[in-house]
Scaffold this active site. Structure first.
Site, short mmCIF file in Angstrom:
data_model
loop_
_atom_site.label_atom_id
_atom_site.label_comp_id
_atom_site.label_asym_id
_atom_site.label_seq_id
_atom_site.Cartn_x
_atom_site.Cartn_y
_atom_site.Cartn_z
N HIS A 198 0.81 -1.21 0.00
CA HIS A 198 0.00 0.00 0.00
C HIS A 198 0.85 1.27 0.00
CE1 HIS A 198 -2.80 -2.77 2.49
NE2 HIS A 198 -3.07 -2.91 1.20
N TYR A 251 2.24 0.83 13.94
CA TYR A 251 3.03 1.78 13.16
C TYR A 251 2.56 3.21 13.34
CZ TYR A 251 -0.66 0.78 9.66
OH TYR A 251 -1.84 0.58 9.00
#
Length: 188
Positions: free
Chosen positions: A62, A131
C-alpha cells in the site's frame, strides 16, 4: 538505538536497546533524537495504527498518492516479514524493494520514508503490528501494487502457504500498470 542502512537509501532498520530481567522487558520505541544523532530530520508523526492478523495474512503493498505517509513500523507481538518498495517516479531505486523480519524478540523496527509502498506477511500464529505515520490516512488517495508482481521479485517467506488477502489487495495492479499520477516524485 542503532540505525542500520538497508539496500534502499532512506529505509532504515532501528535496533533498540532492550532492558530485560525476570519481570519482563522495557524498550523505548521512538525518540526524535535517534534520527537527529545520525544527521537526519526526525519524522513528525500524526497518526498511530495497530492491526492483529493470523499466520499467512499478507497486507499490502500500500501507499498514498497524495500526502504520502512515512511509517515507523514494528511487530509488537509475533513475527512478520515486512517489505518496502520504492515507488518514487524518477528515483534511481524505483521498483526496488527491501524485506526485513520484525518480531517481538528483537524489537527491531523499520523506518519507511514517504514515497515507498509497504506491506507485510505474518510468520507467527498471531501478530500485532503497530506503526506511526507522518500523514493522515486518506482513502481517496490510497492505492497499491500487487504483492506478487513478478517485476518486484519479492521473496515472501510463505512456505508454500497461499496468502490470505483482503478483497482490495487481490485487485491491486502491477507496478508497470501504475499511471504517473499514481506515483510520488523522487525528491533527489
Amino acid at each position: 538505538m542503532k540505525l542500520i542502512e538497508t539496500a534502499l537509501p532512506g529505509v532504515l532498520i532501528l535496533e533498540p536497546q532492550v532492558h530485560g530481567d525476570a519481570r519482563g522487558f522495557f524498550v523505548e520505541t521512538y525518540r526524535a533524537s535517534w534520527f537527529e544523532a545520525h544527521g537526519l530530520t526526525a519524522p513528525v508523526f500524526v497518526q498511530d495504527n495497530q492491526s492483529r492478523s493470523r499466520r499467512g495474512v499478507l497486507r499490502g503493498l500500500h501507499y498514498q498518492t497524495v500526502n504520502p505517509q512515512g511509517k515507523l513500523v514494528r511487530c509488537a507481538r509475533g513475527a512478520v516479514f515486512d517489505v518496502a518498495v520504492d515507488v518514487r517516479r524518477g528515483s534511481p531505486h524505483f521498483g526496488q524493494s527491501v524485506g526485513v523480519v520484525l518480531d517481538d524478540e528483537s524489537h527491531r523496527q523499520l523506518w519507511i520514508p514517504p514515497g515507498f509502498a509497504h506491506g507485510f506477511c505474518v510468520l507467527s500464529d498471531v501478530a500485532d503490528f503497530a506503526y506511526k505515520c507522518t500523514s493522515y490516512y486518506d482513502p481517496a488517495s490510497d492505492t497499491g501494487i500487487r504483492w506478487n508482481d513478478p517485476a518486484l521479485g519479492i521473496d515472501w517467506p510463505l512456505e508454500d502457504i497461499e496468502p490470505l488477502l483482503s478483497a482490495k489487495d487481490q485487485l491491486l495492479p502491477l507496478l508497470a500498470g501504475q499511471a504517473d499520477d499514481k506515483l510520488t516524485v523522487y525528491g533527489g
